[in-house]
Design a protein around this motif. Structure first.
Motif, PDB file in Angstrom:
ATOM      1  N   ASP A   1      -9.300   8.217   7.918  1.00 37.65           N
ATOM      2  CA  ASP A   1      -9.450   8.497   6.492  1.00 37.65           C
ATOM      3  C   ASP A   1     -10.657   7.724   5.961  1.00 37.65           C
ATOM      4  O   ASP A   1     -11.224   6.867   6.641  1.00 37.65           O
ATOM      5  CB  ASP A   1      -8.182   8.073   5.755  1.00 37.65           C
TER       6      ASP A   1
ATOM      7  N   HIS B   1      -2.039   0.677   7.874  1.00 38.74           N
ATOM      8  CA  HIS B   1      -3.311   1.236   8.325  1.00 38.74           C
ATOM      9  C   HIS B   1      -4.322   0.124   8.567  1.00 38.74           C
ATOM     10  O   HIS B   1      -4.239  -0.955   7.988  1.00 38.74           O
ATOM     11  CB  HIS B   1      -3.860   2.251   7.313  1.00 38.74           C
TER      12      HIS B   1
ATOM     13  N   HIS C   1      -4.647   5.452  10.018  1.00 37.26           N
ATOM     14  CA  HIS C   1      -3.235   5.365   9.637  1.00 37.26           C
ATOM     15  C   HIS C   1      -2.366   5.390  10.892  1.00 37.26           C
ATOM     16  O   HIS C   1      -2.407   6.344  11.673  1.00 37.26           O
ATOM     17  CB  HIS C   1      -2.871   6.522   8.711  1.00 37.26           C
TER      18      HIS C   1
ATOM     19  N   HIS D   1      -0.221   3.883   1.068  1.00 40.82           N
ATOM     20  CA  HIS D   1      -0.697   4.647   2.220  1.00 40.82           C
ATOM     21  C   HIS D   1      -0.002   4.259   3.522  1.00 40.82           C
ATOM     22  O   HIS D   1      -0.283   4.843   4.562  1.00 40.82           O
ATOM     23  CB  HIS D   1      -2.207   4.448   2.386  1.00 40.82           C
TER      24      HIS D   1
ATOM     25  N   SER E   1       0.816  -1.206   0.000  1.00 41.92           N
ATOM     26  CA  SER E   1       0.000   0.000   0.000  1.00 41.92           C
ATOM     27  C   SER E   1       0.856   1.264   0.000  1.00 41.92           C
ATOM     28  O   SER E   1       1.787   1.397   0.775  1.00 41.92           O
ATOM     29  CB  SER E   1      -0.922   0.011   1.219  1.00 41.92           C
TER      30      SER E   1
END
Length: 709
Positions: free
Chosen positions: A401, A338, A394, A335, A333
């Motif tokens: 988010d 998370h 996160h 990101h 990911s």
């Protein structure tokens, strides 16, 4: 004029064949019905093309001959370059077996040949065409901005794909009988066979259909393709097509190409549901037996190891990350680490699995991990709208988010509904094992259920997503919000509040009318990344109907579960394609039987399927086909799991790919290394319940909560 007739008393079906000049006419009908189901000449059916691009020319016959050998009609047609033999015979089930042999009796090699049979049906009005996994009533819910299979109107339009792209290799057409309101269907199945070339390439035939003015034609071809009217085009990835050169066959002198088909036809009582007959027939035709590489205990051990690797706890947070950071290919990911709740993250579903293992094995630390994950989510995920919660956290910066829709943050109704359902299941599990349930958990469940009660659209269903202020992001009719309906059913189980049951029943009625009553708008848009008809939308409708039937015993919910059960099974492989030499699937002996596909946009296989619920529903209703297929599917999904570091591209034992590619979609004969945590929870959640319900017919006690009415 030579005329012959064969009949099948089993289904009152007739085949009439007669010769006229240098052609043969074929008619399919039923006793007592004035109008035939199909009537055409072999000369208009037999497609023959030499050279590229292929064309829909017909094989011209120099001479034809009909013979009857017992119950078999044998038609021999001399087409000059090619000699076509067609044998027709009924089997004991009343199905018409059609065997075609195309033979080169010349002294030259016919290069880049395309041959096939086209069955043109005089369908008119609101005709339905089902090509499993590819086309459902022309995919009306597909985003027009995205490429997905469609049937067009006009001489050059149609869709023809590789046989190995079809979980049930068939084309099913349902139409209104001319001059009446009566519905009828015809389904053509292929019994796939392949040619392996010297280089190890496997060559299958192809199937599809054209939708022309006033008719639908089923095309059974030797391998050439058509994507939405464009020849020699193949769908290779999400909304992506490429030129395709692999569909042609060279006929050396003496070479014969054999193809076998099965045809079934008859009246169709319920509009839009002829696919159900296709599923039930496919089980008999293909007799699916899939791989089962792991015992139940092995499967639980492997998936538990993968789940344990996803646990991350900090001073503030606790949960299971969507992706780990310990695989050789690096962090997937962009990101970072998370938690995700619902959809592809399944943080609370894994918490349920952990607690279940903890209760069964008297491992207190697992129960406490579940408790910590729930407590963190309920304490930290709230929005400004009571009951509506954020969907992702996160770890690096403590930021919550959500998804994005048209550049705006939104909360997916599917993901939120799944998570509320998971919370209810955890409460029911704790109660069933005598474990104290914090009052704050039940209060949070009731608060989210209250939000759902107020979030129902005027259409009587849930939106696909909400803005962070709780307002629907759009009001489009989709099946995306069905998990919210399931969440209300679960809330009823926990609290016994009639309001939740009443609302869930009312929503269920609306979803049925909108999607399943006629299938003019099939189950669709259950995901944010594939705006089209998809298996998961049908799955959630099945789960909702199953839960309502199991808890209330009402016959209509049983019927609705059966309708959706059959529809979702059109995505499940009933046969095993062969793979090219040198591919990972061929080397590992991968078997597709039992694996479900994804959507009309995403033509790969994954483990997402309600195997336990289908099995339990089959037991409750005495449906042996559901019981058998559920266990077949569950066993097959054990393939591709990493059992030792390095296997299937993973370094963590128990990991498994999100996508297995059985067709030319994203590279045939391989799997990927994309591994969001739903792949762990989906298999483990079913495995744990199968283990508890190992005694046939036992309803797991943690599912009980409300007496049947």
């Amino acid at each position: 004029m030579n005329a012959y007739r064969i009949t099948s008393p089993a289904e009152n079906r007739n085949v009439n064949v007669w010769q006229s000049d240098n052609d043969v006419y074929i008619q399919l009908s039923r006793e007592g019905e004035a109008e035939s189901y199909f009537k055409n000449s072999l000369g208009r059916m037999a497609v023959y093309s030499e050279g590229r691009p292929w064309c829909e020319e017909r094989l011209r016959f120099n001479a034809v001959q009909i013979e009857r050998q017992g119950g078999t009609l044998r038609i021999e047609a001399d087409g000059g370059d090619l000699f076509l033999t067609l044998e027709l015979a009924f089997d004991s089930e009343g199905m018409l077996r059609a065997g075609a042999v195309w033979e080169n009796r010349t002294g030259r090699t016919i290069r880049d040949a395309a041959v096939g049979l086209e069955w043109e049906l005089a369908a008119n009005g609101t005709d339905n065409v089902t090509i499993p996994h590819m086309i459902y009533n022309n995919n009306p819910s597909a985003d027009p901005a995205r490429l997905v299979p469609h049937l067009g109107v006009g001489e050059s339009n149609g869709f023809i794909c590789e046989e190995h792209r079809l979980p049930i290799p068939c084309v099913n057409v349902e139409w209104t009988e001319k001059g009446s309101e009566g519905r009828r269907f015809l389904t053509m199945y292929s019994l796939p066979s392949y040619i392996e070339l010297p280089d190890g390439t496997v060559h299958y035939g192809s199937l599809g259909a054209y939708k022309r003015e006033g008719c639908v034609a089923i095309a059974a071809m030797s391998g050439v393709l058509m994507f939405n009217g464009e020849k020699d085009i193949v769908y290779v990835s999400k909304s992506k097509i490429e030129p395709y050169s692999g569909g042609y066959t060279d006929f050396a002198p003496g070479f014969a190409l054999e193809k076998s088909y099965v045809l079934e036809w008859g009246p169709q009582q319920a509009p839009g549901r002829a696919f159900s007959q296709a599923v039930h027939r496919a089980v008999k035709l293909y007799d699916p037996h899939g791989a089962e590489p792991h015992t139940l205990e092995e499967l639980i051990r492997l998936k538990t190891a993968a789940m344990d690797d996803r646990w991350r706890e900090t001073d503030r947070a606790a949960g299971y990350v969507k992706f780990n950071d310990r695989n050789s290919f690096g962090l997937v990911s962009k990101h970072g680490l998370h938690y995700m709740y619902g959809w592809t993250g399944q943080c609370l579903k894994l918490a349920w699995c952990d607690a279940f293992l903890g209760f069964d094995g008297q491992m207190r630390e697992r129960i406490e991990r579940c408790r910590k994950a729930v407590e963190f989510y309920l304490a930290e995920s709230g929005t400004s709208v009571p009951g509506l919660r954020n969907g992702a956290y996160h770890l690096s910066d403590g930021r919550w988010d959500n998804f994005r829709w048209q550049q705006e943050p939104v909360i997916s109704s599917r993901a939120f509904g799944e998570t509320v359902s998971d919370l209810a299941d955890i409460i029911l599990l704790f109660r069933s094992r005598g474990e104290q349930v914090p009052s704050s958990w039940t209060a949070a469940l009731e608060q989210s259920a209250a939000f759902l009660l107020g979030a129902i659209l005027p259409a009587g269903i849930f939106p696909a997503s909400w803005r962070l202020d709780g307002i629907a992001a759009d009001t489009e009719i989709t099946a995306a919000g069905i998990p919210c309906l399931i969440a209300l059913i679960k809330a009823w189980q926990v609290t016994g509040a009639q309001t939740y049951l009443d609302a869930s029943r009312a929503c269920m009625e609306r979803y049925y009318v909108l999607h399943a009553e006629t299938f003019e708008r099939p189950f669709a848009r259950s995901t944010l990344d594939a705006r089209c008809e998809d298996k998961e939308a049908g799955m959630f409708f099945f789960l909702a109907a199953y839960e309502l039937f199991r808890l209330t015993g009402e016959a209509k919910f049983r019927k609705w579960a059966e309708i959706a059960g059959d529809w979702q099974l059109t995505y499940v492989y009933m046969w095993n394609p062969a793979y090219d030499r040198g591919t990972a699937f061929r080397e590992h002996g991968f078997q597709a039987v039992g694996w479900p596909g994804v959507s009309v946009q995403n033509h790969h296989l994954d483990v997402f399927f309600p195997t336990f619920e289908l099995w339990q529903f089959g037991l409750l209703t005495g449906n042996e086909m559901y019981v058998r297929l559920a266990r077949t599917i569950f066993g097959a999904l054990g393939q591709g799991i990493c059992t030792e570091p390095g296997e299937w591209g993973f370094t963590v034992v128990g990991e498994q790919a999100e996508g297995f590619f059985q067709s030319n979609f994203q590279g045939r004969g391989r799997s990927n290394t994309w591994n969001p945590s739903w792949i762990i929870s989906e298999v483990l959640h079913h495995a744990l319940r199968f283990r508890e319900a190992s005694d046939k017919g036992k309803i797991p006690h943690y599912c009980e909560g409300v007496k049947r009415t």
